[in-house]
Motif scaffolding. Structure first.
Motif, PDB file in Angstrom:
ATOM      1  N   SER A  86       0.828  -1.200   0.000  1.00 28.97           N
ATOM      2  CA  SER A  86       0.000   0.000   0.000  1.00 28.97           C
ATOM      3  C   SER A  86       0.864   1.252   0.000  1.00 28.97           C
ATOM      4  N   PHE A  87       0.397   2.264  -0.704  1.00 30.44           N
ATOM      5  CA  PHE A  87       1.079   3.557  -0.749  1.00 30.44           C
ATOM      6  C   PHE A  87       1.155   4.157   0.653  1.00 30.44           C
ATOM      7  N   THR A  88       2.313   4.650   1.010  1.00 29.91           N
ATOM      8  CA  THR A  88       2.513   5.289   2.311  1.00 29.91           C
ATOM      9  C   THR A  88       2.543   6.794   2.141  1.00 29.91           C
ATOM     10  N   VAL A  89       1.767   7.490   2.945  1.00 25.92           N
ATOM     11  CA  VAL A  89       1.717   8.952   2.845  1.00 25.92           C
ATOM     12  C   VAL A  89       3.046   9.547   3.285  1.00 25.92           C
ATOM     13  N   LYS A  98     -11.231  28.427 -18.287  1.00 29.53           N
ATOM     14  CA  LYS A  98     -11.545  29.757 -17.762  1.00 29.53           C
ATOM     15  C   LYS A  98     -10.400  30.332 -16.927  1.00 29.53           C
ATOM     16  N   GLY A  99      -9.359  29.532 -16.719  1.00 33.81           N
ATOM     17  CA  GLY A  99      -8.202  30.018 -15.980  1.00 33.81           C
ATOM     18  C   GLY A  99      -8.357  30.046 -14.474  1.00 33.81           C
ATOM     19  N   PHE A 100      -9.295  29.267 -13.948  1.00 35.99           N
ATOM     20  CA  PHE A 100      -9.488  29.255 -12.500  1.00 35.99           C
ATOM     21  C   PHE A 100      -8.456  28.349 -11.827  1.00 35.99           C
ATOM     22  N   PRO A 101      -7.929  28.763 -10.676  1.00 38.12           N
ATOM     23  CA  PRO A 101      -6.887  27.985  -9.986  1.00 38.12           C
ATOM     24  C   PRO A 101      -7.476  26.890  -9.099  1.00 38.12           C
ATOM     25  N   VAL A 102      -8.251  26.000  -9.703  1.00 44.70           N
ATOM     26  CA  VAL A 102      -8.877  24.892  -8.978  1.00 44.70           C
ATOM     27  C   VAL A 102      -8.519  23.597  -9.703  1.00 44.70           C
ATOM     28  N   MET A 103      -7.959  22.649  -8.973  1.00 43.49           N
ATOM     29  CA  MET A 103      -7.556  21.370  -9.546  1.00 43.49           C
ATOM     30  C   MET A 103      -8.519  20.264  -9.104  1.00 43.49           C
ATOM     31  N   VAL A 104      -8.944  19.450 -10.059  1.00 48.88           N
ATOM     32  CA  VAL A 104      -9.899  18.367  -9.791  1.00 48.88           C
ATOM     33  C   VAL A 104      -9.248  17.033 -10.109  1.00 48.88           C
ATOM     34  N   ASN A 105      -9.230  16.134  -9.150  1.00 50.99           N
ATOM     35  CA  ASN A 105      -8.660  14.809  -9.365  1.00 50.99           C
ATOM     36  C   ASN A 105      -9.560  13.728  -8.781  1.00 50.99           C
ATOM     37  N   VAL A 106      -9.390  12.526  -9.296  1.00 58.25           N
ATOM     38  CA  VAL A 106     -10.166  11.368  -8.833  1.00 58.25           C
ATOM     39  C   VAL A 106      -9.208  10.375  -8.197  1.00 58.25           C
ATOM     40  N   VAL A 107      -9.621   9.784  -7.081  1.00 61.40           N
ATOM     41  CA  VAL A 107      -8.784   8.764  -6.448  1.00 61.40           C
ATOM     42  C   VAL A 107      -9.541   7.437  -6.363  1.00 61.40           C
ATOM     43  N   ASP A 108      -8.781   6.377  -6.470  1.00 63.52           N
ATOM     44  CA  ASP A 108      -9.286   5.013  -6.343  1.00 63.52           C
ATOM     45  C   ASP A 108      -8.592   4.402  -5.128  1.00 63.52           C
ATOM     46  N   PRO A 109      -9.330   4.135  -4.043  1.00 66.06           N
ATOM     47  CA  PRO A 109      -8.691   3.664  -2.812  1.00 66.06           C
ATOM     48  C   PRO A 109      -8.351   2.183  -2.797  1.00 66.06           C
ATOM     49  N   SER A 148      -4.937   6.983   1.973  1.00 69.63           N
ATOM     50  CA  SER A 148      -3.625   7.566   1.704  1.00 69.63           C
ATOM     51  C   SER A 148      -3.556   8.342   0.384  1.00 69.63           C
ATOM     52  N   THR A 149      -4.209   7.830  -0.658  1.00 74.06           N
ATOM     53  CA  THR A 149      -4.124   8.517  -1.947  1.00 74.06           C
ATOM     54  C   THR A 149      -4.940   9.804  -1.953  1.00 74.06           C
ATOM     55  N   TYR A 153      -6.414  10.492 -12.580  1.00 70.03           N
ATOM     56  CA  TYR A 153      -6.981   9.360 -11.855  1.00 70.03           C
ATOM     57  C   TYR A 153      -5.830   8.737 -11.078  1.00 70.03           C
ATOM     58  N   LEU A 154      -5.921   8.761  -9.763  1.00 72.79           N
ATOM     59  CA  LEU A 154      -4.823   8.321  -8.905  1.00 72.79           C
ATOM     60  C   LEU A 154      -5.168   7.015  -8.207  1.00 72.79           C
ATOM     61  N   TYR A 155      -4.261   6.056  -8.307  1.00 74.72           N
ATOM     62  CA  TYR A 155      -4.451   4.764  -7.654  1.00 74.72           C
ATOM     63  C   TYR A 155      -3.169   4.364  -6.948  1.00 74.72           C
ATOM     64  N   ASN A 156      -3.283   4.057  -5.679  1.00 73.45           N
ATOM     65  CA  ASN A 156      -2.127   3.662  -4.871  1.00 73.45           C
ATOM     66  C   ASN A 156      -0.991   4.679  -4.964  1.00 73.45           C
ATOM     67  N   GLY A 157      -1.378   5.955  -4.944  1.00 69.67           N
ATOM     68  CA  GLY A 157      -0.405   7.036  -4.936  1.00 69.67           C
ATOM     69  C   GLY A 157       0.190   7.393  -6.278  1.00 69.67           C
ATOM     70  N   ARG A 158      -0.321   6.788  -7.356  1.00 69.52           N
ATOM     71  CA  ARG A 158       0.228   7.047  -8.684  1.00 69.52           C
ATOM     72  C   ARG A 158      -0.869   7.414  -9.682  1.00 69.52           C
ATOM     73  N   ARG A 159      -0.482   8.202 -10.665  1.00 70.89           N
ATOM     74  CA  ARG A 159      -1.416   8.500 -11.754  1.00 70.89           C
ATOM     75  C   ARG A 159      -1.543   7.268 -12.644  1.00 70.89           C
TER      76      ARG A 159
END
Length: 330
Positions: free
Chosen positions: A29-32, A226-237, A272-273, A290-296
């Motif tokens: 498992s990915f360690t923080v 639109k240049g907004f400073p907001v980042m959107v990501n998906v995680v798979d635990p 952790s992810t 899309y992030l899984y076990n700490g990786r894209r």
């Protein structure tokens, strides 16, 4: 015709589960990592009273964030707050009621939060249900779709203005949505999002998790344009030993117990992810992943379908009562 339609989603879901378990058998498992302090940043974690949500809220509080645990049980929420405060005397953590199965409750939550004048730097869409018997939300939506997806869709949109205002181009705000490997076998039926023609709890759950990925990618595209400073990501635990599995049938429950003890991730490992996506300097300015076990990693082929993303967005706006037009002006 009906029997294969019901059995196929079940087989697909369990095959995905088997694949995940095999991965977890052979991969740690990915360690923080140790992150810099996040003092002054404010985070909302849905479903933060237990399981992965609790571990996420606990860790972000330890980093100095002001964490709002959003959940539909005041008793569980206040108990989680007390437990975190006992561990971290100086930690800023609180509970605010939110029922994602009620559009009214979501509006009330946002109104209350905004009324306090707090900034918002991190939104973690973590709460969810799985394999529940056929039922509906307060507003008549199929429960998986309504709570897992539409509830978070509305919550995120209503909080977008706070996220936009709180971010800057050298310190972006972050939206992290928890999906799952089941999205790979999810089928999005825009003609029957409510699964009314033939209900399958397995199919409805997978569809809700696919919808979350499609929505996240589309939102990131629009924010970036639109240049907004907001980042959107998906995680798979991965497969995590929480009470999310309480609706498994009896034979599956019996099999799950020893397998979970051997192969499932703990709630802390599962979180952790999401913690990484929320706090890592390496994720500054990085979105649409899309992030899984700490990786894209690559999500399903379907999830990158831009036409499907746009169609789902429009239909979702109609369902929750949002204008489809210039949402970015919120």
């Amino acid at each position: 015709m009906r029997l294969p339609t019901l059995i196929l989603p079940v087989l697909k879901l369990y095959l995905v589960g088997l694949k995940v378990l095999l991965y977890q058998l052979f991969n740690k498992s990915f360690t923080v990592p140790v992150f810099p302090k996040q003092n002054g940043r404010v985070a909302i974690v849905t479903g933060g009273a237990k399981g992965m949500g609790y571990e996420t809220a606990r860790h972000l509080t330890s980093l100095g964030m002001h964490v709002v645990i959003a959940g539909n049980s005041e008793e569980e929420g206040l108990a989680a707050v007390q437990k975190i405060r006992e561990e971290n005397k100086k930690g800023k953590v609180e509970f605010q009621f939110l029922d994602l199965a009620s559009l009214k409750s979501i509006h009330q939550f946002v109104q209350t939060f905004k009324g306090r004048g707090l900034p918002l730097h991190v939104l973690i869409n973590n709460a969810g249900v799985m394999l529940v018997p056929e039922s509906q939300t307060e507003d008549g939506f199929e429960l998986h779709l309504g709570l897992n997806y539409l509830g978070h869709f509305l919550l995120t949109n209503l909080l977008l203005d706070a996220l936009k205002r709180s971010g800057s181009h050298d310190s972006c705000t972050r939206i992290i949505t928890v999906s799952s490997a089941t999205h790979y076998v999810g089928v999005l039926n825009l003609q029957d999002l409510q699964s009314r023609s033939c209900y399958s709890a397995h199919g409805a759950y997978a569809q809700s998790k696919l919808a979350l990925v499609l929505f996240s990618y589309y939102l990131q595209q629009k924010l970036t344009s639109k240049g907004f400073p907001v980042m959107v990501n998906v995680v798979d635990p991965g497969m995590v030993n929480t009470d999310l599995y309480k609706n498994l049938c009896t034979p599956a429950q019996l099999i799950k117990r020893p397998v979970a003890w051997l192969l499932f991730r703990t709630p802390a490992e599962g979180a952790s992810t999401a913690i990484y996506a929320a706090a890592s300097p390496a994720m500054e300015g990085v979105g649409g992943c899309y992030l899984y076990n700490g990786r894209r990693t690559q999500s399903s082929t379907t999830s990158y379908d831009e036409d499907l993303q746009a169609q789902l967005w429009r239909q979702s706006c109609a369902l929750v009562g949002l204008p489809v037009g210039d949402w970015s002006a919120n």
